[in-house]
Design a protein around this motif. Sequence first.
Motif, PDB file in Angstrom:
ATOM      1  N   ARG A   1      10.619  -2.442   1.790  1.00 50.41           N
ATOM      2  CA  ARG A   1      11.637  -2.326   2.836  1.00 50.41           C
ATOM      3  C   ARG A   1      10.902  -2.413   4.163  1.00 50.41           C
TER       4      ARG A   1
ATOM      5  N   THR B   1      13.562  -0.886  -5.417  1.00 55.75           N
ATOM      6  CA  THR B   1      13.130  -1.402  -4.127  1.00 55.75           C
ATOM      7  C   THR B   1      11.636  -1.659  -4.180  1.00 55.75           C
TER       8      THR B   1
ATOM      9  N   VAL C   1      19.886  -7.054   1.755  1.00 53.53           N
ATOM     10  CA  VAL C   1      19.376  -6.793   0.414  1.00 53.53           C
ATOM     11  C   VAL C   1      19.210  -8.114  -0.323  1.00 53.53           C
TER      12      VAL C   1
ATOM     13  N   ALA D   1      23.348  -2.232   8.097  1.00 54.86           N
ATOM     14  CA  ALA D   1      22.068  -2.595   8.706  1.00 54.86           C
ATOM     15  C   ALA D   1      21.010  -2.894   7.652  1.00 54.86           C
ATOM     16  N   GLU D   2      21.461  -3.298   6.443  1.00 55.90           N
ATOM     17  CA  GLU D   2      20.524  -3.662   5.384  1.00 55.90           C
ATOM     18  C   GLU D   2      20.796  -5.071   4.887  1.00 55.90           C
TER      19      GLU D   2
ATOM     20  N   LEU E   1      24.244  -8.898   3.121  1.00 55.88           N
ATOM     21  CA  LEU E   1      24.086  -8.111   4.348  1.00 55.88           C
ATOM     22  C   LEU E   1      25.159  -7.041   4.353  1.00 55.88           C
ATOM     23  N   SER E   2      24.718  -5.792   4.311  1.00 58.43           N
ATOM     24  CA  SER E   2      25.643  -4.667   4.270  1.00 58.43           C
ATOM     25  C   SER E   2      25.194  -3.648   5.303  1.00 58.43           C
TER      26      SER E   2
ATOM     27  N   LEU F   1      17.583  -4.616  11.658  1.00 59.02           N
ATOM     28  CA  LEU F   1      18.063  -4.230  10.333  1.00 59.02           C
ATOM     29  C   LEU F   1      16.863  -4.045   9.424  1.00 59.02           C
ATOM     30  N   ASP F   2      17.110  -3.527   8.248  1.00 58.65           N
ATOM     31  CA  ASP F   2      16.061  -3.396   7.241  1.00 58.65           C
ATOM     32  C   ASP F   2      16.241  -4.487   6.209  1.00 58.65           C
ATOM     33  N   VAL F   3      15.176  -5.222   5.928  1.00 57.74           N
ATOM     34  CA  VAL F   3      15.163  -6.151   4.802  1.00 57.74           C
ATOM     35  C   VAL F   3      14.719  -5.328   3.598  1.00 57.74           C
ATOM     36  N   VAL F   4      15.523  -5.371   2.534  1.00 59.41           N
ATOM     37  CA  VAL F   4      15.240  -4.607   1.325  1.00 59.41           C
ATOM     38  C   VAL F   4      15.064  -5.606   0.184  1.00 59.41           C
TER      39      VAL F   4
ATOM     40  N   PRO G   1      11.481  -3.358   8.680  1.00 66.23           N
ATOM     41  CA  PRO G   1      12.390  -3.678   9.783  1.00 66.23           C
ATOM     42  C   PRO G   1      12.234  -5.129  10.216  1.00 66.23           C
TER      43      PRO G   1
END
Length: 167
Positions: free
Chosen positions: A25, A22, A104, A101-102, A98-99, A12-15, A27
Amino acid sequence: MSANWADPGKWLDVVLVKGGRTKIRYPAELLGDDGTRIVVRARWAGAAVRDFGFVRFEPGDVFTEYYWRDRWYAVKEVRGADGALKGWYCDITRPAVLSGAELVVEDLDLDLWRSADGRDVRRLDEDEFADSGLAETDPRAASAAVAALDTLAALAARDGGFARLLA
């Protein structure tokens, strides 16, 4: 996206959001999500060394990051490329979301560092927090942020540091 502890390996991406934008961002590999706590592992996302004076984050460093949906902080265990523990960097944040694959997370300026040996525990960026105006624009969030920093500082000062929290 929800996984259980036995289902690692999803990405997933941590934002990290700060001031509505932002900030970064990157992975990360999802290690677990128990519905409250989300654990990911990521390499240092910076292209170069970031020397804070008390710790250096460098290419090859590995961060195991712990986020909560019901707490106002994130705790990041930092290890060098050789696997040696450098310490824990803690961000004071709104609860993680968590939404898809992000993942946030909204950064609220306050941070805490605890060295691997526990001798160096320091609060960071309290001046930035004061300058942010959060106490005026969202007093509830500001109060939660200060309480979260106090909680982490108390845990960091104990023998064993964050061991119980992260177990």
